[in-house]
Design an enzyme around this catalytic site. Structure first.
Site, mmCIF file in Angstrom:
data_model
loop_
_atom_site.group_PDB
_atom_site.id
_atom_site.type_symbol
_atom_site.label_atom_id
_atom_site.label_comp_id
_atom_site.label_asym_id
_atom_site.label_seq_id
_atom_site.Cartn_x
_atom_site.Cartn_y
_atom_site.Cartn_z
ATOM 1 C CB CYS A 192 -0.916 0.041 1.219
ATOM 2 S SG CYS A 192 -1.834 1.612 1.327
ATOM 3 C CB CYS A 250 -1.792 4.811 4.547
ATOM 4 S SG CYS A 250 -3.370 4.204 3.935
ATOM 5 C CB SER A 251 -0.964 0.795 6.658
ATOM 6 O OG SER A 251 -1.902 1.686 7.236
ATOM 7 C CB CYS A 252 -4.946 -0.296 2.145
ATOM 8 S SG CYS A 252 -5.488 1.430 2.229
#
Lengths: 111, 199
Positions: B103, B106-108
């Protein structure tokens, strides 16, 4: 045969990180923001030039993103959160060991 | 500094207490619900869920087909659904193609099947390099792929999450799903590792 990932990393390094994570999930569930809006806010914080390459400050930035979203939604001003955090810190110092910390213990609390 | 008090809150702890106070006063969060969410992600969801999906895809060609066509439905039919798994896509490794998930924003990450992401997945070092230099990144994870192999990098978004279905290891013919599940690691489902070899 041993199961994979015998020692998976714990998802949170400190209870406040778990709290911050859960607050965002709860507020999203409540409809305060869409997940796309959240990832955009978080992405902006993480893209900051001072973000650490190893991601050690991930949850600090997560909290900063949450505060910005709350401010944008008119839920809480940054100053309000900072003042309350100070009140909590004072309340903690005024609370004897072994007693749960309560905000009412803040010596400067308004009557 | 003299220790003249009993309790000192870490600044982040104090900040979280402040947020909790504000949000609770405004009726936006319920502390019991917060505890339930934490319990779910600390104890109830994790890569074991995804491993069961992959093992079923290995053992059952019909399921693999459904997973390929509509991963969200196929995974939900196994009981894994919920937040950050609303729209899933399964990408299958082949002898010619290796899949890797990142991702960049961000941090999906697909929480219902993998739990919460490991620290490195959230770190700028991985997020910024996985797209530009996937072969190097994989080598750093100890996975060296032949130059002839194509690497496809999938950038997760708030809307769409990916699950890598690694290749089934040789020597596992006739294994049941439970045994196969033990070969599927979290990293294999992100694409930074292969499935484990049979011991």
């Amino acid at each position: 045969m041993s199961p994979p990932d015998p020692a998976p990393e714990a998802p949170f390094d400190a209870p406040w990180q778990a709290q911050a994570f859960a607050m965002v999930v709860a507020l999203h569930r409540r409809g305060l923001f869409t997940w796309a809006e959240w990832t955009e806010a978080l992405g902006a914080e993480l893209a900051c030039a001072t973000a650490r390459a190893d991601g050690a400050d991930y949850y600090t930035r997560w909290v900063a993103a949450l505060e910005r979203v709350l401010q944008a939604r008119g839920v809480a001003e940054a100053g309000e959160i900072a003042a309350l955090a100070e009140a909590w810190a004072r309340a903690a110092r005024a609370t004897p060991h072994g007693t749960p910390i309560a905000l009412e213990n803040d010596p400067q609390a308004a009557p | 500094m003299p220790h003249d008090h009993d309790n000192e809150l870490d600044p982040m702890e104090a900040r979280l207490r402040a947020l909790e106070t504000v949000l609770t006063r405004k009726g936006l969060i319920d502390p019991a619900a917060i505890d339930a969410i934490i319990d779910t992600y600390e104890h109830r969801v994790g890569p074991r869920n995804g491993a069961r999906v992959v093992a079923r895809a290995w053992a059952d060609p019909d399921f693999a087909d459904r997973l390929r066509r509509d991963a969200t439905a196929a995974i939900a039919a196994m009981g894994f659904s919920g937040r950050q798994g609303e729209h899933m896509r399964a990408v299958f490794n082949t002898p010619q193609t290796h899949n890797l998930v990142v991702c960049t924003l961000c941090s999906c990450y697909p929480w219902p099947v993998l739990g919460l992401p490991p620290g490195w997945y959230k770190a700028p070092a991985y997020r910024s390099r996985a797209v530009m230099a996937p072969r190097e990144v994989l080598a750093e994870f100890g996975l060296t792929l032949p130059d002839s192999m194509t690497i496809r990098v999938w950038d997760s978004t708030a809307e769409l999450r990916y699950l890598v279905v690694p290749m089934r290891p040789a020597g596992t013919e006739g294994w049941d799903e439970a045994a196969l599940t033990d070969l599927v690691t979290r990293d294999a489902m992100i694409g930074t590792a292969r499935a484990l070899e049979p011991a």
